[in-house]
Scaffold this active site. Structure first.
Site, PDB file in Angstrom:
ATOM      1  N   CYS A   1       0.842  -1.197   0.000  1.00 40.73           N
ATOM      2  CA  CYS A   1       0.000   0.000   0.000  1.00 40.73           C
ATOM      3  C   CYS A   1       0.882   1.254   0.000  1.00 40.73           C
ATOM      4  CB  CYS A   1      -0.965  -0.029   1.183  1.00 40.73           C
ATOM      5  SG  CYS A   1      -2.354   1.115   1.006  1.00 40.73           S
TER       6      CYS A   1
ATOM      7  N   HIS B   1      -3.456  -5.285  -0.029  1.00 41.10           N
ATOM      8  CA  HIS B   1      -2.968  -5.850   1.233  1.00 41.10           C
ATOM      9  C   HIS B   1      -3.001  -7.381   1.176  1.00 41.10           C
ATOM     10  CE1 HIS B   1      -2.746  -2.160   3.716  1.00 41.10           C
ATOM     11  NE2 HIS B   1      -3.637  -1.714   2.843  1.00 41.10           N
TER      12      HIS B   1
ATOM     13  N   GLU C   1      -1.472  -9.499   2.896  1.00 40.68           N
ATOM     14  CA  GLU C   1      -1.400 -10.139   4.217  1.00 40.68           C
ATOM     15  C   GLU C   1      -2.773 -10.552   4.738  1.00 40.68           C
ATOM     16  OE1 GLU C   1      -1.760  -5.669   5.161  1.00 40.68           O
ATOM     17  OE2 GLU C   1      -0.908  -6.961   3.605  1.00 40.68           O
TER      18      GLU C   1
END
Length: 547
Positions: free
Chosen positions: A380, A519, A521
């Site tokens: 990001c 993102h 993750e």
């Protein structure tokens, strides 16, 4: 029709209700049941999207664009079930909905009260999707006795009373403190917590006791007697070396069996714990170690980057490698040369964030990784910092910066290569945003598709040319500079389907340098590591061999 498990906490907060809920969900899945997990939060924010990470920790984002509590990340990581907007409910959302209905006249002029109007709204949320799963696990934030939580506890009391007998149980998590002076575990706080529950018409069916010391049999018997719970349903929850040990540890203590017994499910299906045995094997039998620096601005609170830390651990599992994470304050590099601090790491990650503070330090960390050939992952804002660094030091845009920083300062100081995103395509319609719009829920949120460039590193990592990832941002890279940046070696290797919004950049010829606007993750799991994190740690392992 789903059976309901309500998970509450007492004595103190931060005992691990979210982790316990997630582990229980995983154990029920291991026995062949389908589950959904839901979080009820008493705070008055509509969602945690506008809270500071120091205040609330990480904001977890769902595919359908909800900004939620970080516990939903635990739910997904342990069960693999994608969370939805309806799985995160705050008092703020409940009251907003009730007040909107009142303004529309939906209540036909009645006096609006907590009971029944607020509690009815809570119960309506509880019922959403109940026909889809075998078990619905609902965690209530905070501790019993909190004034903010009373409407939720009252709604649960009503809900349990209205359902057929045997369809709902309550699991209560408390602390068993140890007094070193007397060498005793004290049960009185748990007794008082259960008494508090009973005073509002609720009684636990299962007690989960956090303890740093073994719980003697006589203490379990005492708790069972005074709390009106079967002794077999008094479960110990000891401190663990890793959160991923929780499903196996709780199973050894009999948590899943106690829950099924409380529902009267007998005989219970035998559990298949192979998935979690493999996870623990990869953690405990790691064959090497790498050091990864996370250069961010919220490094004083590990929960601010919870999903990133866990995804790095998952990447280590994929490579049977232990990942040592060190948190590095980006502002340090605004005062000092980053080289002495970063040269001992095998990989560098710059995470997302908002605001200008610490960004110059992040840019220096990016420059160090790019020029020294250190594996780099920018997420990001970390991708945007990579673009600014390349613009300044490769493309000759010496004053490159972000419109976000100028907007924050109230003056124009940079040549913006990052601009405020004014519109984008979501599904079949165009979303428009202005700088003056409300901050809450106004970003590009949720899952979006991207197309990858054939032959690029990311295409190789993903093994496909089309991906779907979750976003949470309101600024984008200005594609006006694309040709100039690509001529300097910064490749735009992932784009939105319409080709207008950049999703991924990578540096040609670098051992491993990737920045992503989304993102990744948020979609990583211990039994299914995200491919970007798995390959990032693979590159770190290779870098460690060169040292």
């Amino acid at each position: 029709m789903a059976r309901y498990i309500f998970i509450t906490g007492g004595v103190v907060s931060s005992l691990g209700k979210g982790l316990a809920s997630a582990a229980l969900g995983a154990l029920l899945q291991a026995r062949g049941y389908s589950v959904r997990l839901r979080k009820l939060d008493p705070y008055l924010n509509v969602d945690p999207g506008t809270m500071s990470p120091f205040e609330h920790g990480e904001v977890f984002v769902t595919d359908d664009g909800a900004e939620t509590d970080l516990d939903l990340g635990h739910y997904e990581r342990f069960t693999g079930v994608p969370a939805r907007k309806t799985d995160s409910v705050s008092s703020g959302r409940i009251y907003s909905t009730v007040l909107e209905k009142e303004r529309r006249g939906d209540y036909l002029g009645k006096t609006i009260q907590v009971v029944p109007h607020v509690t009815n709204e809570i119960k309506d949320y509880l019922r959403i999707g109940e026909a889809e799963v075998d078990f619905m696990l609902c965690e209530i934030g905070g501790t019993v006795g909190d004034i903010e939580g009373l409407p939720f506890f009252e709604a649960i009391r009503q809900f349990i009373h209205e359902r057929p007998r045997g369809e709902c149980i309550l699991m209560h998590l408390t602390l068993l403190p140890y007094l070193a002076a007397s060498g005793e575990l004290k049960t009185k706080p748990t007794q008082h917590s259960v008494k508090e529950l009973q005073s509002i018409g609720l009684a636990p069916d299962v007690l989960l006791l956090r303890s740093e010391h073994p719980i003697p049999e006589k203490e379990r018997e005492k708790i069972a007697l005074f709390c009106n719970v079967r002794k077999e349903s008094v479960i110990a929850a000891y401190d663990l070396k890793t959160i991923y040990e929780a499903p196996l540890a709780y199973h050894r203590e009999g948590l899943d069996q106690a829950v099924l017994d409380a529902f009267g499910i007998s005989p219970a299906p035998r559990p298949n714990l192979t998935r979690w045995e493999d996870v623990m094997d990869r953690i405990t039998n790691a064959e090497g170690e790498v050091r990864v620096a996370i250069v961010g601005k919220y490094t004083q609170l590990g929960d601010a980057y919870k999903s990133i830390a866990e995804a790095l651990t998952h990447g280590g599992m994929a490579n049977r490698t232990r990942v040592r994470i060190e948190w590095v304050d980006a502002e340090l590099f605004e005062r000092e040369d980053p080289a002495p601090h970063l040269q001992r790491f095998h990989a560098i990650l710059v995470p997302g964030g908002f605001g200008e503070r610490g960004t110059e330090g992040k840019i220096k960390a990016v420059e160090f990784a790019r020029t020294r050939g250190v594996p780099y992952l920018g997420i990001c804002l970390g991708m945007q910092m990579a673009v600014i660094e390349a613009a300044r030091h490769l493309a000759g845009v010496t004053n490159a910066g972000s419109e976000e920083f100028d907007h924050e300062a109230g003056e124009k100081r940079f040549t913006p290569v990052i601009y405020h995103l004014k519109e984008w395509v979501q599904g079949n319609h165009v979303v428009e945003r202005k700088l003056g719009d409300d901050k809450g829920g106004s970003m590009r949120l949720g899952a979006y598709n991207a197309k990858l460039t054939p032959g690029s590193r990311v295409a190789e990592v993903y093994g496909t040319l089309e991906i779907e990832e979750r976003h949470r941002h309101r600024y984008e890279v200005d594609m006006t500079y694309r040709d100039k940046l690509e001529a300097c070696g910064l490749m735009f290797s992932g784009m939105s389907p319409d080709g207008k919004l950049p999703e991924i950049v990578e540096v040609k010829g670098h051992p491993w340098f990737i920045g992503v606007q989304f993102h990744p993750e948020l979609k990583s799991k211990p039994f299914a590591p995200h491919p970007l994190f798995a390959d990032f740690i693979r590159a770190a392992v290779e870098a460690s061999r060169l040292v």
